[in-house]
Design a protein around this motif. Structure first.
Motif, PDB file in Angstrom:
ATOM      1  N   TYR A 290       0.844  -1.187   0.000  1.00 46.27           N
ATOM      2  CA  TYR A 290       0.000   0.000   0.000  1.00 46.27           C
ATOM      3  C   TYR A 290       0.882   1.240   0.000  1.00 46.27           C
ATOM      4  N   ALA A 291       0.338   2.324  -0.508  1.00 51.33           N
ATOM      5  CA  ALA A 291       1.053   3.593  -0.454  1.00 51.33           C
ATOM      6  C   ALA A 291       1.232   3.978   1.014  1.00 51.33           C
ATOM      7  N   HIS A 292       2.356   4.606   1.348  1.00 51.17           N
ATOM      8  CA  HIS A 292       2.661   4.956   2.740  1.00 51.17           C
ATOM      9  C   HIS A 292       1.573   5.834   3.356  1.00 51.17           C
ATOM     10  N   ASP A 293       1.017   6.773   2.590  1.00 54.41           N
ATOM     11  CA  ASP A 293       0.001   7.681   3.128  1.00 54.41           C
ATOM     12  C   ASP A 293      -1.335   6.985   3.367  1.00 54.41           C
ATOM     13  N   PHE A 294      -1.506   5.759   2.897  1.00 60.37           N
ATOM     14  CA  PHE A 294      -2.735   5.007   3.142  1.00 60.37           C
ATOM     15  C   PHE A 294      -2.955   4.812   4.638  1.00 60.37           C
ATOM     16  N   TRP A 295      -1.874   4.622   5.382  1.00 55.60           N
ATOM     17  CA  TRP A 295      -1.958   4.334   6.809  1.00 55.60           C
ATOM     18  C   TRP A 295      -1.741   5.587   7.668  1.00 55.60           C
ATOM     19  N   ALA A 296      -1.688   6.754   7.069  1.00 49.54           N
ATOM     20  CA  ALA A 296      -1.335   7.976   7.787  1.00 49.54           C
ATOM     21  C   ALA A 296      -2.250   8.263   8.975  1.00 49.54           C
ATOM     22  N   GLU A 297      -3.548   8.051   8.864  1.00 54.16           N
ATOM     23  CA  GLU A 297      -4.489   8.370   9.939  1.00 54.16           C
ATOM     24  C   GLU A 297      -4.867   7.146  10.779  1.00 54.16           C
ATOM     25  N   ALA A 298      -4.247   6.026  10.519  1.00 55.43           N
ATOM     26  CA  ALA A 298      -4.591   4.792  11.234  1.00 55.43           C
ATOM     27  C   ALA A 298      -4.017   4.797  12.642  1.00 55.43           C
ATOM     28  N   GLU A 299      -4.730   4.126  13.538  1.00 57.83           N
ATOM     29  CA  GLU A 299      -4.256   3.990  14.906  1.00 57.83           C
ATOM     30  C   GLU A 299      -3.688   2.586  15.088  1.00 57.83           C
ATOM     31  N   GLN A 300      -2.693   2.460  15.936  1.00 61.43           N
ATOM     32  CA  GLN A 300      -2.146   1.146  16.210  1.00 61.43           C
ATOM     33  C   GLN A 300      -3.104   0.422  17.134  1.00 61.43           C
ATOM     34  N   GLU A 301      -3.420  -0.792  16.799  1.00 61.96           N
ATOM     35  CA  GLU A 301      -4.380  -1.552  17.582  1.00 61.96           C
ATOM     36  C   GLU A 301      -3.904  -1.733  19.011  1.00 61.96           C
ATOM     37  N   GLY A 302      -4.735  -1.331  19.950  1.00 61.90           N
ATOM     38  CA  GLY A 302      -4.427  -1.495  21.354  1.00 61.90           C
ATOM     39  C   GLY A 302      -3.544  -0.419  21.950  1.00 61.90           C
ATOM     40  N   LEU A 303      -2.979   0.422  21.123  1.00 64.04           N
ATOM     41  CA  LEU A 303      -2.078   1.445  21.636  1.00 64.04           C
ATOM     42  C   LEU A 303      -2.633   2.849  21.501  1.00 64.04           C
TER      43      LEU A 303
END
Length: 90
Positions: free
Chosen positions: A72-85
Protein backbone atom coordinates in the motif's frame (compact mmCIF):
# COMPACT_ATOMS: atom_id res chain seq x y z
CA UNK A 1 -36.49 -3.80 -5.56
CA UNK A 2 -36.65 -7.44 -6.57
CA UNK A 3 -37.88 -10.30 -4.42
CA UNK A 4 -34.29 -11.49 -4.22
CA UNK A 5 -33.28 -8.11 -2.78
CA UNK A 6 -36.09 -8.27 -0.21
CA UNK A 7 -35.09 -11.78 0.82
CA UNK A 8 -31.48 -10.62 1.19
CA UNK A 9 -32.60 -7.70 3.36
CA UNK A 10 -34.68 -10.05 5.51
CA UNK A 11 -31.79 -12.49 5.89
CA UNK A 12 -29.48 -9.63 6.87
CA UNK A 13 -32.01 -8.34 9.41
CA UNK A 14 -32.37 -11.79 10.97
CA UNK A 15 -28.60 -12.14 11.21
CA UNK A 16 -28.36 -8.74 12.92
CA UNK A 17 -31.13 -9.71 15.34
CA UNK A 18 -29.35 -12.96 16.15
CA UNK A 19 -26.14 -11.08 16.88
CA UNK A 20 -27.95 -8.64 19.17
CA UNK A 21 -29.88 -11.33 21.02
CA UNK A 22 -26.74 -13.40 21.53
CA UNK A 23 -24.90 -10.39 22.95
CA UNK A 24 -27.85 -9.67 25.21
CA UNK A 25 -27.95 -13.29 26.40
CA UNK A 26 -24.26 -13.04 27.26
CA UNK A 27 -24.98 -9.97 29.40
CA UNK A 28 -28.20 -10.95 31.19
CA UNK A 29 -27.94 -14.73 31.14
CA UNK A 30 -30.53 -17.29 30.04
CA UNK A 31 -33.60 -15.17 30.85
CA UNK A 32 -36.78 -17.03 29.84
CA UNK A 33 -38.08 -14.23 27.60
CA UNK A 34 -34.76 -13.95 25.85
CA UNK A 35 -34.67 -17.70 25.24
CA UNK A 36 -38.16 -17.47 23.74
CA UNK A 37 -36.97 -14.69 21.42
CA UNK A 38 -34.08 -16.88 20.30
CA UNK A 39 -36.51 -19.75 19.62
CA UNK A 40 -38.73 -17.40 17.61
CA UNK A 41 -35.71 -16.24 15.65
CA UNK A 42 -34.81 -19.85 14.84
CA UNK A 43 -38.34 -20.42 13.50
CA UNK A 44 -38.17 -17.21 11.44
CA UNK A 45 -34.87 -18.28 9.91
CA UNK A 46 -36.26 -21.72 9.03
CA UNK A 47 -39.42 -20.16 7.58
CA UNK A 48 -37.35 -17.80 5.45
CA UNK A 49 -35.37 -20.75 4.04
CA UNK A 50 -38.61 -22.53 3.16
CA UNK A 51 -40.00 -19.37 1.58
CA UNK A 52 -36.89 -19.02 -0.56
CA UNK A 53 -37.37 -22.61 -1.77
CA UNK A 54 -41.08 -22.10 -2.48
CA UNK A 55 -40.56 -18.87 -4.37
CA UNK A 56 -37.70 -20.47 -6.28
CA UNK A 57 -35.25 -17.67 -5.65
CA UNK A 58 -31.67 -18.79 -5.36
CA UNK A 59 -29.33 -17.12 -2.94
CA UNK A 60 -26.86 -14.94 -4.70
CA UNK A 61 -23.26 -15.92 -4.08
CA UNK A 62 -21.25 -13.29 -2.27
CA UNK A 63 -19.17 -11.22 -4.60
CA UNK A 64 -15.47 -11.94 -4.28
CA UNK A 65 -13.19 -8.96 -3.98
CA UNK A 66 -9.63 -9.28 -5.21
CA UNK A 67 -7.06 -7.85 -2.83
CA UNK A 68 -3.79 -7.02 -4.56
CA UNK A 69 -0.52 -8.32 -3.19
CA UNK A 70 1.25 -5.00 -3.83
CA UNK A 71 2.35 -2.80 -0.98
CA UNK A 72 0.00 0.00 0.00
CA UNK A 73 1.05 3.59 -0.45
CA UNK A 74 2.66 4.96 2.74
CA UNK A 75 0.00 7.68 3.13
CA UNK A 76 -2.73 5.01 3.14
CA UNK A 77 -1.96 4.33 6.81
CA UNK A 78 -1.34 7.98 7.79
CA UNK A 79 -4.49 8.37 9.94
CA UNK A 80 -4.59 4.79 11.23
CA UNK A 81 -4.26 3.99 14.91
CA UNK A 82 -2.15 1.15 16.21
CA UNK A 83 -4.38 -1.55 17.58
CA UNK A 84 -4.43 -1.50 21.35
CA UNK A 85 -2.08 1.44 21.64
CA UNK A 86 -4.25 4.35 20.51
CA UNK A 87 -3.13 7.05 18.16
CA UNK A 88 0.60 7.57 17.83
CA UNK A 89 2.08 11.00 18.52
CA UNK A 90 3.06 12.96 15.39
Amino acid sequence: MTISDELDRTRTALAALEKSLTALRNRVGPHVDLLRLLDDLERCTADLRRLEQQVGVRRRPHELVAIPDDDYAHDFWAEAEQEGLGRTAP
